[in-house]
Design a protein around this motif. Structure first.
Motif, PDB file in Angstrom:
ATOM      1  N   ILE A 132     -40.830   8.431 -42.436  1.00  0.00           N
ATOM      2  CA  ILE A 132     -40.656   9.771 -41.752  1.00  0.00           C
ATOM      3  C   ILE A 132     -40.163  10.808 -42.525  1.00  0.00           C
ATOM      4  CG2 ILE A 132     -39.617  10.627 -39.539  1.00  0.00           C
ATOM      5  CD1 ILE A 132     -40.130   8.013 -38.237  1.00  0.00           C
ATOM      6  N   ARG A 133     -38.724  10.439 -43.278  1.00  0.00           N
ATOM      7  CA  ARG A 133     -38.475  11.453 -44.343  1.00  0.00           C
ATOM      8  C   ARG A 133     -39.692  12.169 -45.167  1.00  0.00           C
ATOM      9  NH1 ARG A 133     -33.662  10.358 -48.088  1.00  0.00           N
ATOM     10  NH2 ARG A 133     -34.479  11.323 -49.842  1.00  0.00           N
ATOM     11  N   ALA A 134     -40.272  11.227 -45.910  1.00  0.00           N
ATOM     12  CA  ALA A 134     -41.294  11.597 -46.820  1.00  0.00           C
ATOM     13  C   ALA A 134     -42.336  12.426 -46.127  1.00  0.00           C
ATOM     14  CB  ALA A 134     -41.969  10.302 -47.409  1.00  0.00           C
ATOM     15  N   MET A 135     -42.848  11.968 -44.943  1.00  0.00           N
ATOM     16  CA  MET A 135     -43.667  12.828 -44.086  1.00  0.00           C
ATOM     17  C   MET A 135     -43.582  14.023 -43.679  1.00  0.00           C
ATOM     18  SD  MET A 135     -45.335   9.773 -41.553  1.00  0.00           S
ATOM     19  CE  MET A 135     -46.164  10.840 -40.535  1.00  0.00           C
ATOM     20  N   ASN A 136     -42.186  14.177 -43.591  1.00  0.00           N
ATOM     21  CA  ASN A 136     -41.739  15.410 -43.055  1.00  0.00           C
ATOM     22  C   ASN A 136     -41.502  16.365 -44.261  1.00  0.00           C
ATOM     23  OD1 ASN A 136     -41.299  15.022 -40.580  1.00  0.00           O
ATOM     24  ND2 ASN A 136     -39.091  14.393 -40.710  1.00  0.00           N
TER      25      ASN A 136
END
Length: 139
Positions: free
Chosen positions: A102-106
């Motif tokens: 999720i951090r990478a997607m954000n």
């Protein structure tokens, strides 16, 4: 009623949810394998070859000591704290990996939104007028 069901089932959100559930199940299997086949053996090697999944406390006098957890459960009531530790570690790994995803997607979404804005036409025209006036001699 059949038409309503088709509309419901083929809406984007329902299909997206179904895909997410299927991918989540497959991802869960991968994480389970990572925990059981990679992390727990390493932890077991560090702790002297211990297998956490077979740690339990017998609650019944019928349970013979030294049995694997699965066999001990068949003989009577046991508290399988080793199994609990394994599943807790599994959960922690899943949560951490999801956090990273999720951090990478954000970060990707943030990078897309930070694209430089195009200069509006009126600002561009005013800049050209300013540049032309700057080249003319002042009287």
């Amino acid at each position: 009623m059949l038409e309503e069901f088709k509309k419901f089932a083929l809406r984007g959100n329902v299909v997206d949810l179904a895909v997410g559930v299927i991918i989540g199940a497959a991802f869960g299997a991968i994480v389970n394998s990572a925990v059981q086949d990679i992390f727990m053996p390493v932890i077991g090697a560090i702790t002297g070859g211990l297998d956490f999944s077979n740690y339990y406390i017998p609650l019944s006098s019928k349970v013979q000591s030294g049995l694997p957890y699965v066999d001990a459960k068949k003989q009577g009531a046991v508290i399988g704290y080793g199994q609990f530790l394994t599943l807790t570690l599994n959960f922690a790994i899943v949560a951490f990996v999801l956090f990273l995803v999720i951090r990478a997607m954000n970060r990707l979404q943030l990078a897309e939104t930070k694209k430089p804005d195009e200069v509006p036409a009126d600002v561009k025209l005013l800049s050209e007028i300013r540049d032309i006036l700057a080249t003319k001699p002042r009287v």
